[in-house]
Design a protein around this motif. Sequence first.
Motif, short mmCIF file in Angstrom:
data_model
loop_
_atom_site.label_atom_id
_atom_site.label_comp_id
_atom_site.label_asym_id
_atom_site.label_seq_id
_atom_site.Cartn_x
_atom_site.Cartn_y
_atom_site.Cartn_z
N THR A 177 9.56 33.95 40.55
CA THR A 177 8.12 34.02 40.79
C THR A 177 7.52 35.10 39.90
OG1 THR A 177 8.50 33.38 43.07
CG2 THR A 177 6.35 34.31 42.55
N ARG A 178 6.44 34.75 39.21
CA ARG A 178 5.75 35.70 38.34
C ARG A 178 4.50 36.23 39.04
NH1 ARG A 178 4.97 32.79 32.63
NH2 ARG A 178 3.75 34.69 32.32
N TYR A 179 4.18 37.49 38.73
CA TYR A 179 3.01 38.13 39.32
C TYR A 179 2.17 38.80 38.25
CZ TYR A 179 5.18 37.45 43.85
OH TYR A 179 5.73 36.89 44.97
N VAL A 180 0.90 38.97 38.55
CA VAL A 180 0.00 39.78 37.74
C VAL A 180 -0.58 40.84 38.67
CG1 VAL A 180 -0.57 37.96 36.09
CG2 VAL A 180 -1.98 38.23 38.12
N VAL A 196 -3.69 45.31 43.23
CA VAL A 196 -3.19 44.22 44.08
C VAL A 196 -2.42 43.25 43.20
CG1 VAL A 196 -3.86 42.25 45.52
CG2 VAL A 196 -5.01 44.45 45.79
N ALA A 197 -1.25 42.83 43.67
CA ALA A 197 -0.44 41.85 42.94
C ALA A 197 -0.79 40.45 43.43
CB ALA A 197 1.03 42.12 43.15
N LEU A 198 -0.94 39.53 42.48
CA LEU A 198 -1.22 38.13 42.77
C LEU A 198 -0.16 37.28 42.09
CD1 LEU A 198 -5.03 38.15 41.97
CD2 LEU A 198 -3.99 38.23 44.24
N GLU A 199 0.25 36.22 42.75
CA GLU A 199 1.21 35.32 42.14
C GLU A 199 0.55 34.57 40.98
OE1 GLU A 199 4.07 31.51 43.22
OE2 GLU A 199 2.90 32.46 44.81
N TRP A 200 1.19 34.60 39.81
CA TRP A 200 0.70 33.88 38.64
C TRP A 200 1.12 32.43 38.78
CZ3 TRP A 200 3.29 30.92 35.10
CH2 TRP A 200 2.61 30.58 33.92
N LEU A 201 0.18 31.51 38.65
CA LEU A 201 0.48 30.09 38.74
C LEU A 201 0.44 29.41 37.38
CD1 LEU A 201 -1.53 29.23 41.97
CD2 LEU A 201 0.92 29.74 41.75
N TRP A 203 -8.67 32.64 31.38
CA TRP A 203 -8.52 32.67 32.83
C TRP A 203 -7.07 32.46 33.22
CZ3 TRP A 203 -12.71 33.60 35.99
CH2 TRP A 203 -13.96 33.53 35.40
N VAL A 204 -6.69 32.99 34.38
CA VAL A 204 -5.36 32.83 34.93
C VAL A 204 -5.50 32.30 36.35
CG1 VAL A 204 -3.25 34.02 35.61
CG2 VAL A 204 -4.49 34.78 33.60
N LYS A 205 -4.75 31.26 36.66
CA LYS A 205 -4.75 30.73 38.03
C LYS A 205 -3.76 31.56 38.84
CE LYS A 205 -4.57 26.52 40.75
NZ LYS A 205 -4.34 25.06 40.71
N VAL A 206 -4.20 32.04 40.01
CA VAL A 206 -3.40 32.94 40.84
C VAL A 206 -3.46 32.54 42.30
CG1 VAL A 206 -3.68 34.93 39.29
CG2 VAL A 206 -5.34 34.54 41.11
N ARG A 207 -2.50 33.10 43.06
CA ARG A 207 -2.51 32.90 44.51
C ARG A 207 -2.26 34.25 45.17
NH1 ARG A 207 0.25 28.20 45.73
NH2 ARG A 207 2.10 29.10 44.80
N HIS A 208 -3.10 34.59 46.14
CA HIS A 208 -2.93 35.81 46.94
C HIS A 208 -1.91 35.50 48.04
CE1 HIS A 208 -3.95 38.91 49.92
NE2 HIS A 208 -4.31 39.62 48.86
N TRP A 220 -2.97 42.49 34.47
CA TRP A 220 -1.88 42.85 33.59
C TRP A 220 -0.67 42.03 34.02
CZ3 TRP A 220 3.03 44.66 34.57
CH2 TRP A 220 3.74 45.08 33.46
N GLY A 221 0.05 41.50 33.05
CA GLY A 221 1.29 40.80 33.37
C GLY A 221 1.26 39.31 33.15
N ASN A 222 0.21 38.78 32.55
CA ASN A 222 0.17 37.32 32.41
C ASN A 222 0.97 36.83 31.26
OD1 ASN A 222 -1.52 38.12 30.35
ND2 ASN A 222 -3.33 37.21 31.23
#
Length: 73
Positions: A10-13, A40-45, A52-57, A71-73
């Motif tokens: 699982t990747r995070y930003v 706050v860390a969000l899961e990178w989708l 833009w980056v699609k994310v999930r909290h 940061w982290g995409n």
Amino acid sequence: WIEKSATSATRYVAITAEQADVRQTPADNSAIVAHVMRDVALEWLESSGDGWVKVRHEDGVTGYVKVVDVWGN
């Protein structure tokens, strides 16, 4: 060095802006579904390829944040 078994695929930003808006679609005029504070860390989708980056909290909210706000995409 970290053993692979101790990691996850699982990747995070992380939010680097003071506050970032999570939007329903990857557009500045899209509805805001959440406000997220710095660090706050969000899961990178996925990356949309247009800034833009699609994310999930962790609460399940899914949407898009601007690449410049993370940061982290």
